[in-house]
Scaffold this active site. Structure first.
Site, PDB file in Angstrom:
ATOM      1  N   GLY A  62       0.851  -1.074  -0.082  1.00 45.73           N
ATOM      2  CA  GLY A  62      -0.055  -0.091   0.117  1.00 45.73           C
ATOM      3  C   GLY A  62       0.990   1.167  -0.138  1.00 45.73           C
ATOM      4  N   PHE A  67       2.493   2.818  -2.308  1.00 46.75           N
ATOM      5  CA  PHE A  67       2.098   3.907  -3.496  1.00 46.75           C
ATOM      6  C   PHE A  67       0.791   4.495  -3.219  1.00 46.75           C
ATOM      7  CE2 PHE A  67       4.490   2.759  -7.761  1.00 46.75           C
ATOM      8  CZ  PHE A  67       5.840   2.797  -7.041  1.00 46.75           C
ATOM      9  N   ASP A 116      -4.761  -6.179  -6.030  1.00 45.61           N
ATOM     10  CA  ASP A 116      -3.533  -7.051  -6.038  1.00 45.61           C
ATOM     11  C   ASP A 116      -4.388  -8.431  -5.760  1.00 45.61           C
ATOM     12  OD1 ASP A 116      -1.325  -8.079  -5.032  1.00 45.61           O
ATOM     13  OD2 ASP A 116      -0.561  -6.168  -4.677  1.00 45.61           O
ATOM     14  N   ASP A 136      -7.276 -11.108  -9.412  1.00 43.59           N
ATOM     15  CA  ASP A 136      -6.225 -11.180 -10.703  1.00 43.59           C
ATOM     16  C   ASP A 136      -6.583 -10.165 -11.619  1.00 43.59           C
ATOM     17  OD1 ASP A 136      -4.623 -11.896 -12.947  1.00 43.59           O
ATOM     18  OD2 ASP A 136      -4.578 -14.028 -12.043  1.00 43.59           O
ATOM     19  N   ASP A 196       3.768  -1.276  -9.295  1.00 49.11           N
ATOM     20  CA  ASP A 196       4.931  -1.577  -9.012  1.00 49.11           C
ATOM     21  C   ASP A 196       4.594  -3.254  -8.619  1.00 49.11           C
ATOM     22  OD1 ASP A 196       7.530  -1.188  -7.677  1.00 49.11           O
ATOM     23  OD2 ASP A 196       6.729  -1.369  -5.790  1.00 49.11           O
ATOM     24  N   LYS A 214       6.600  -0.694 -13.378  1.00 39.87           N
ATOM     25  CA  LYS A 214       7.813  -1.351 -12.872  1.00 39.87           C
ATOM     26  C   LYS A 214       8.062  -2.738 -13.877  1.00 39.87           C
ATOM     27  CE  LYS A 214       8.684  -3.713  -9.341  1.00 39.87           C
ATOM     28  NZ  LYS A 214       8.815  -4.201  -7.764  1.00 39.87           N
TER      29      LYS A 214
END
Length: 193
Positions: free
Chosen positions: A49, A51, A69, A86, A106, A146
């Site tokens: 959490g 970000f 997530d 998902d 991320d 990322k």
């Protein structure tokens, strides 16, 4: 290496952030200024959490964050909504047809000791995240993701450049030197007709 890790780890604890990764987003925001105070943001791979915490505490004055997530998230805020699941099973209807100003991620795949395998898994995950982003990003929206550097990076950047006015590679100072992680900042999404 270790000193950098210790510095950012300690700094995150001192500032009550859930993870040191917060400083990667902070560096990118300071450089690119891609999140505005009223933006609605999708945070993919949001656990634990940091970000979302940073965006809501430091940038978003009236905006909100939806975090997704496959892992549970303990972060709570009145302008934060968490969806456990998902992303491969999600589309714009998952978010009640809401479009986002910014999508950040991320997220990282399960890793192995093999860098090439990690790169391919990362590219695969990033493509799945980008597939979702194409459905939920507003026109002229921004995308920050990322990825592990490797031989398929140029092809992925080329794919992204078809949908964005610019694609920039960004390696935060807060990333570990030995890490192959980099971020791609993609500006001004254009939906292909």
């Amino acid at each position: 290496m270790k000193k950098v890790q210790d510095f950012y780890f300690k700094k995150a604890k001192e500032e009550n952030y859930k993870a040191r990764s917060v400083f990667k987003l902070e560096e990118a925001q300071n450089k690119f200024k891609f999140i505005k105070a009223s933006d609605n943001v999708l945070d993919v791979g949001c656990s634990p959490g940091s970000f979302s915490q940073y965006m809501l505490n430091k940038i978003l004055k009236s905006g909100s964050v939806v975090g997704v997530d496959i892992l549970p998230n303990s972060f709570a805020h009145q302008r934060f909504t968490f969806i456990l699941g998902d992303i491969k099973d999600m589309d714009v209807t998952t978010f009640n047809n809401t479009l986002f100003d910014v999508v950040v991620s991320d997220a990282m795949p399960n890793t192995t000791s093999d860098r090439e395998t990690n790169h391919f898994r990362s590219i695969s995950l990033c493509r799945s995240i980008f597939d979702l982003a194409k459905e939920v990003l507003k026109e002229n929206g921004n995308f920050f993701i990322k990825v592990f550097d490797g031989k398929d990076l140029q092809d992925f950047k080329k794919e992204l450049s078809e949908y964005f006015n610019s694609v920039n590679v960004f390696k935060p100072k807060s990333s570990r030197d030995e890490s192959r992680e980099i971020f791609l900042f993609c500006k001004n999404f254009k939906k292909l007709r």
